[in-house]
Enzyme design. Structure first.
Site, PDB file in Angstrom:
ATOM      1  N   LYS A 180       0.852  -1.189   0.000  1.00  0.00           N
ATOM      2  CA  LYS A 180       0.000   0.000   0.000  1.00  0.00           C
ATOM      3  C   LYS A 180       0.888   1.239   0.000  1.00  0.00           C
ATOM      4  O   LYS A 180       1.820   1.353   0.811  1.00  0.00           O
ATOM      5  CB  LYS A 180      -0.896  -0.035   1.236  1.00  0.00           C
ATOM      6  CG  LYS A 180      -1.932   1.072   1.317  1.00  0.00           C
ATOM      7  CD  LYS A 180      -2.834   0.838   2.545  1.00  0.00           C
ATOM      8  CE  LYS A 180      -3.933   1.865   2.671  1.00  0.00           C
ATOM      9  NZ  LYS A 180      -4.843   1.575   3.811  1.00  0.00           N
ATOM     10  N   SER A 191     -10.394  -0.410   6.745  1.00  0.00           N
ATOM     11  CA  SER A 191      -9.665  -0.324   5.483  1.00  0.00           C
ATOM     12  C   SER A 191      -8.998  -1.613   5.039  1.00  0.00           C
ATOM     13  O   SER A 191      -8.433  -1.668   3.946  1.00  0.00           O
ATOM     14  CB  SER A 191      -8.630   0.799   5.548  1.00  0.00           C
ATOM     15  OG  SER A 191      -9.281   2.050   5.568  1.00  0.00           O
ATOM     16  N   SER A 240      -9.635   1.671   2.580  1.00  0.00           N
ATOM     17  CA  SER A 240      -8.694   2.413   1.766  1.00  0.00           C
ATOM     18  C   SER A 240      -7.560   1.565   1.188  1.00  0.00           C
ATOM     19  O   SER A 240      -6.806   2.027   0.335  1.00  0.00           O
ATOM     20  CB  SER A 240      -8.080   3.545   2.589  1.00  0.00           C
ATOM     21  OG  SER A 240      -7.246   3.035   3.626  1.00  0.00           O
TER      22      SER A 240
END
Length: 545
Positions: free
Chosen positions: A183, A279, A255
């Site tokens: 990420k 997330s 996210s």
């Protein structure tokens, strides 16, 4: 004479307005927003103090704080529970005699354990495997809008080094030579770390996050930095909307949007995600991946963007519960840089007798429409078929859980204070009322006293949740609803995995909640559930070779 009359007329309009302005009391105006009711005398007495505070606040603003500096107060929820046991040597019992498929592209959907067997037996090299996944990232990355930066040069060097070591008899463990995605919330020296947001898209932080350093030490190969919703919200980033591989007309949620999307589409075997308030759970649900949100304080966040110092957590997104365990074992533990980390054993055991676990389920939550009731019922039936007795459990009901999200709001607005005051938040793609720019501005009006009192209530919430978990190793829950907010506030771990599909053909999920530091039990139940079902073996058709 005409001009004089016009001037007098204008003044006649202004004088009442000036009188109103003189009577306007900004303190009194703000009181309803702060749930206060003061007298005129009290307001008069506090004005000098407000001006003094204003000067102190301006001095704080002028100091300039980088995002990575944490507060002096450290949140450590595991102190409210007893940490037991010593670390044992883990026998992963990885599969043996895995064969290479005739079509090498099929390796895209092999799990980490299977790929590790192939690499250790030298049936395939890390260079070959890394090239396969980089090619898939190049082929499908734009379709899914899930890649920020390919780390190709770094990856090929790591893969070649892994092959040389394995050939020389130096095998570092199950992740040695395995490609993965990261990420783009984490810094990697030599590469941009964009946080998914336009104001930071050219940002270079010349440090490497602890989670990457630990994976480097295990011999894993970083192939790409993957998308996240801007500043860790949703699936909208500065380059577009990350897609759900099962339905390209739908975002992948967030996210950890790119991490889940890339794993589901077979672009990487596993990826690193983060969760503050859903997330890992949300994109894993949308994309049909298995995600582990560890206990708060298990995995260092050093080198990662801070959103909420007392709620941010780092965990793996993969194809199976065991894959999550393989990755978690590498990334967990203290580094001397994140003060919230507590050392505790992770004693994974393969082939656990599931009947030895005490398992509850949130009967009331499952009875409500939260997710897919049919799939939830089938999942519970599958678990019962393993010979497990499920006990009804209720979460704490006397504590106002959702209002405690003022903790996240307060910390997030502090983390991005400079962005708000600079006006650069106008560069972000999303500008609606629910987006970060407005959220950060709104959150600046939360009183410090209420932020502290919310954390005091949070103490009671943690104690009550720990009391419930004393009787259970795992509590099964719908992935969304009250438990998601509650357990993110308390810091309890969660394993989320697919449990079927909805009417639109997109995956649904179920969640297992564990004791503080109880990830091993979550993995054990997760493995048993996935062995009894085929949800984790299904892949989005357009990405299957």
């Amino acid at each position: 004479m005409k001009h004089l009359r016009a001037t007098l007329f204008t003044l006649s309009l202004l004088f009442p307005l000036l009188a109103v302005a003189q009577k306007f009391d900004s303190v009194k105006y703000m009181e309803p927003f702060l749930d206060l009711s003061l007298t005129d005398a009290q307001r008069d007495s506090l004005r000098d103090g407000l001006y003094a505070n204003q000067e102190r606040i301006r001095a704080i603003h002028q100091y300039g704080l980088p995002n990575e500096v944490p507060p002096a107060q450290v949140f450590m929820p595991m102190f409210y529970s007893e940490i037991q046991g010593t670390q044992e040597v883990i026998d992963w019992k990885l599969p043996q005699n895995i064969s290479l498929p005739k079509n090498r592209d099929e390796l895209a959907f092999y799990n980490v354990a299977e790929l590790a067997s192939l690499i250790r037996s030298q049936k395939i090299t890390s260079v070959e495997l890394t090239r396969l996944f980089i090619d898939r990232l190049k082929k499908f990355g734009d379709t899914l809008e899930c890649v920020v930066t390919l780390t190709e040069e770094r990856a090929m060097q790591q893969a070649a080094a892994a092959d040389a070591e394995i050939a020389a008899g130096k095998y570092r463990g199950p992740l040695h030579g395995i490609p993965y995605g990261l990420k783009d919330l984490f810094s990697v020296e030599g590469y941009e770390t964009t946080w998914g947001a336009m104001p930071y898209k050219d940002q270079r932080l010349e440090m490497t996050a602890t989670v990457v350093e630990k994976l480097d030490a295990a011999g894993a190969v970083l192939v790409a930095k993957l998308t996240l919703g801007a500043l860790a919200m949703g699936d909208v980033w500065f380059g577009g909307v990350t897609r759900n591989p099962w339905n390209l007309n739908q975002g992948s949620s967030g996210s950890s949007a790119g991490s889940a999307s890339a794993v589901a589409a077979g672009l990487v075997p596993f990826a690193i995600g983060t969760e503050t308030l859903g997330s890992i759970v949300s994109p894993s649900t949308r994309c049909g991946t298995t995600g582990l949100r560890p206990t708060f304080g298990r995995v260092s966040r050093h080198g990662g963007m801070a959103l909420s110092w007392s709620m941010d957590k780092v965990g793996p997104i993969a194809r199976s519960a065991r894959d999550c365990a393989l990755v978690f074992d590498v990334i967990r533990g203290a580094d001397g840089k994140d003060p919230s980390i507590v050392e505790a054993p992770f004693n994974y055991k393969a082939n656990v007798d599931i009947k030895s676990l005490r398992i509850g389920y949130l009967a009331e939550d499952f009875s409500q429409v939260r997710g897919n009731r049919t799939n939830d019922s089938l999942a519970l039936a599958a678990i019962r078929s393993l010979g497990i007795e499920l006990h009804e459990v209720k979460l704490p009901s006397d504590i106002p859980v959702y209002p405690l999200t003022v903790i996240l709001a307060s910390e997030a607005s502090a983390a991005f204070d400079a962005l708000t005051r600079s006006g650069l938040d106008t560069l972000m793609v999303r500008q609606d009322k629910g987006a970060w720019p407005n959220y950060f501005r709104t959150s600046r009006f939360i009183p410090a006293a209420d932020y502290i009192n919310a954390n005091r209530i949070r103490t009671n919430l943690i104690r009550e949740m720990n009391a419930i978990m004393e009787d259970y190793d795992v509590v099964i829950a719908p992935s969304f609803g009250g438990q998601l907010v509650l357990t993110n506030l308390t810091g309890h771990p969660c394993l989320v995995m697919p449990n079927g599909f909805n009417n639109n053909g997109s995956p649904t999920s179920i969640s297992f909640i564990g004791k503080m530091m109880g990830e091993a039990s979550l993995i054990a139940l997760g493995e048993a559930f996935q062995a009894a079902t085929d949800h984790d073996d299904r892949h989005p058709a357009m990405f299957v070779p």
